[in-house]
Scaffold this motif. Sequence first.
Motif, mmCIF file in Angstrom:
data_model
loop_
_atom_site.group_PDB
_atom_site.id
_atom_site.type_symbol
_atom_site.label_atom_id
_atom_site.label_comp_id
_atom_site.label_asym_id
_atom_site.label_seq_id
_atom_site.Cartn_x
_atom_site.Cartn_y
_atom_site.Cartn_z
ATOM 1 N N SER A 63 0.803 13.470 28.955
ATOM 2 C CA SER A 63 0.043 12.867 30.048
ATOM 3 C C SER A 63 -1.411 13.217 29.877
ATOM 4 C CB SER A 63 0.567 13.379 31.399
ATOM 5 O OG SER A 63 0.430 14.774 31.486
ATOM 6 N N GLU A 64 -2.276 12.219 29.918
ATOM 7 C CA GLU A 64 -3.703 12.442 29.754
ATOM 8 C C GLU A 64 -4.320 12.782 31.103
ATOM 9 O OE1 GLU A 64 -5.092 8.884 28.025
ATOM 10 O OE2 GLU A 64 -4.579 9.484 25.972
ATOM 11 N N ARG A 65 -5.415 13.517 31.053
ATOM 12 C CA ARG A 65 -6.081 13.922 32.277
ATOM 13 C C ARG A 65 -6.693 12.710 32.961
ATOM 14 N NH1 ARG A 65 -9.640 19.227 31.655
ATOM 15 N NH2 ARG A 65 -9.744 18.759 33.876
ATOM 16 N N SER A 66 -6.596 12.723 34.283
ATOM 17 C CA SER A 66 -7.162 11.618 35.055
ATOM 18 C C SER A 66 -8.674 11.774 35.151
ATOM 19 C CB SER A 66 -6.548 11.595 36.459
ATOM 20 O OG SER A 66 -6.812 12.817 37.141
ATOM 21 N N LEU A 67 -9.346 10.648 35.202
ATOM 22 C CA LEU A 67 -10.793 10.615 35.279
ATOM 23 C C LEU A 67 -11.205 9.886 36.545
ATOM 24 C CD1 LEU A 67 -11.743 9.686 31.610
ATOM 25 C CD2 LEU A 67 -12.041 11.900 32.702
ATOM 26 N N PRO A 68 -12.347 10.230 37.097
ATOM 27 C CA PRO A 68 -12.834 9.480 38.260
ATOM 28 C C PRO A 68 -13.240 8.072 37.864
ATOM 29 C CG PRO A 68 -14.464 11.079 37.537
ATOM 30 C CD PRO A 68 -13.215 11.361 36.759
ATOM 31 N N ALA A 69 -13.518 7.275 38.862
ATOM 32 C CA ALA A 69 -13.933 5.896 38.612
ATOM 33 C C ALA A 69 -15.266 5.871 37.864
ATOM 34 C CB ALA A 69 -14.064 5.140 39.942
ATOM 35 N N PRO A 70 -15.545 4.781 37.149
ATOM 36 C CA PRO A 70 -16.819 4.724 36.405
ATOM 37 C C PRO A 70 -18.032 4.939 37.295
ATOM 38 C CG PRO A 70 -15.342 2.985 35.669
ATOM 39 C CD PRO A 70 -14.685 3.619 36.851
ATOM 40 N N GLU A 71 -18.000 4.421 38.530
ATOM 41 C CA GLU A 71 -19.145 4.638 39.417
ATOM 42 C C GLU A 71 -19.300 6.108 39.766
ATOM 43 O OE1 GLU A 71 -16.708 2.582 39.886
ATOM 44 O OE2 GLU A 71 -17.573 0.571 39.627
ATOM 45 N N GLU B 23 -19.320 4.876 31.516
ATOM 46 C CA GLU B 23 -19.807 4.785 32.894
ATOM 47 C C GLU B 23 -19.772 3.352 33.423
ATOM 48 O OE1 GLU B 23 -23.632 6.553 33.213
ATOM 49 O OE2 GLU B 23 -22.898 8.610 32.916
ATOM 50 N N THR B 24 -19.816 2.378 32.561
ATOM 51 C CA THR B 24 -19.724 0.990 33.009
ATOM 52 C C THR B 24 -18.286 0.504 33.096
ATOM 53 O OG1 THR B 24 -20.019 0.248 30.719
ATOM 54 C CG2 THR B 24 -21.987 0.385 32.113
#
Length: 406
Positions: free
Chosen positions: A13-21, A52-53
């Motif tokens: 399982s890969e680590r979750s990332l926040p939304a690009p914004e 980021e986009t």
Amino acid sequence: MTRSVETASSSGSERSLPAPEERRRLREAADLTHEQVAEAVGVTATTVRSWETGRTDPRGRNREAYAAFLTALAAPAAAPEQADTASDGPAGTASGAGTPQTAQTAQTAHTAHTATADAPATPAEDSPEVPSEEPARGPAADFDALYDHAAPALARQTYLLTGRRTLALKAVERAFTRAWARWPEVATDPDPVGWVRAVAYDYALSPWHRFRRAHRRQDARPADPADRILLDAVLALPTRHRRTVMLYDGVGLDLPDTAAETEASTPTAGLRLVHAHADLADRIPELAEVPPEKQSALLRDLFTALRPAAPLDPRPAAAVRGGGERRVRLWSRGALGLTAVIATATGYTAVTAADHYEPPQAPGQSVTGVPPLSGPQQLTARSRQLHDKLRADPEAGPARIAPKSE
């Protein structure tokens, strides 16, 4: 960017990332530029802008390093009330919440990106204790560490690219031999594994190997029928598509990094990847049953599960390093010997060469129309008397031709 085929698919399982914004907001809140984030994570500024986009998402070790970086940026903003600004003691994990943490965050992310362990990096806590200093390692120890970390995965990758065990091991050994010969350059490279990987791929995929006698013999095929189908499907791809698939699906690079390593633009690399996935889906039934967005994950699992007919065990690092040094010594001795022969031949030529110009003699030619050479006519009695008289009276001067009365 130090990834391998094994580590790219080993994490379930890969680590979750926040939304690009949110990624962009955290960077701007920390007053960081794209270049600073790229240097901390170990990628290019273009890749950070793409993350980021939302055009692309990090994968593999880049994802772990970027997630740790964003966690370090979000930690001060998550609990601003817990910051003890009046504390005079040594700083803990909550200290410095109101101060810029650019250097600490960059160092943390860079450590998470280049460490050989798969655990994500966390912000380092200051301690009043004196930190233990690690003994300085020499170039040989650093080379051996890089070799032990990257050689097994690189041997597996080159085997998938070529289908030949001997050529794969030789490509890995050749790449690390060249890396040891240029170790100052490789040691300061931002991605030493990528440097070695590019050399190994270039050697393994060289078209000149087809003229070698060993290339005419087929290697033993994998025992599992599914592995044979996978290997045949990969080898049926064009060389550029095969390399793109291995970098993106096998190693775990994102699309901009894959394009950079294959010396192509990002749209070109994307088109190669789409065509390669379509060709592989036509040959691998298991791959055709999954949607396109899940084909990369399935290919990583298939690449990792493939078992060659013979084990891919690279030689020890010390043997590779010693072989490279011996090769350098032999080439040095050969160059010195050739230089001595050339100097001796030049000196001998300078001594024995002519010091002036001698025009060549024209070759003889036959001449016609010349009368034959004939001797004098026979003397008559009168002529013989005159002849004898001239010889008997060798008087010189006018008296010789003056007539005498008898």
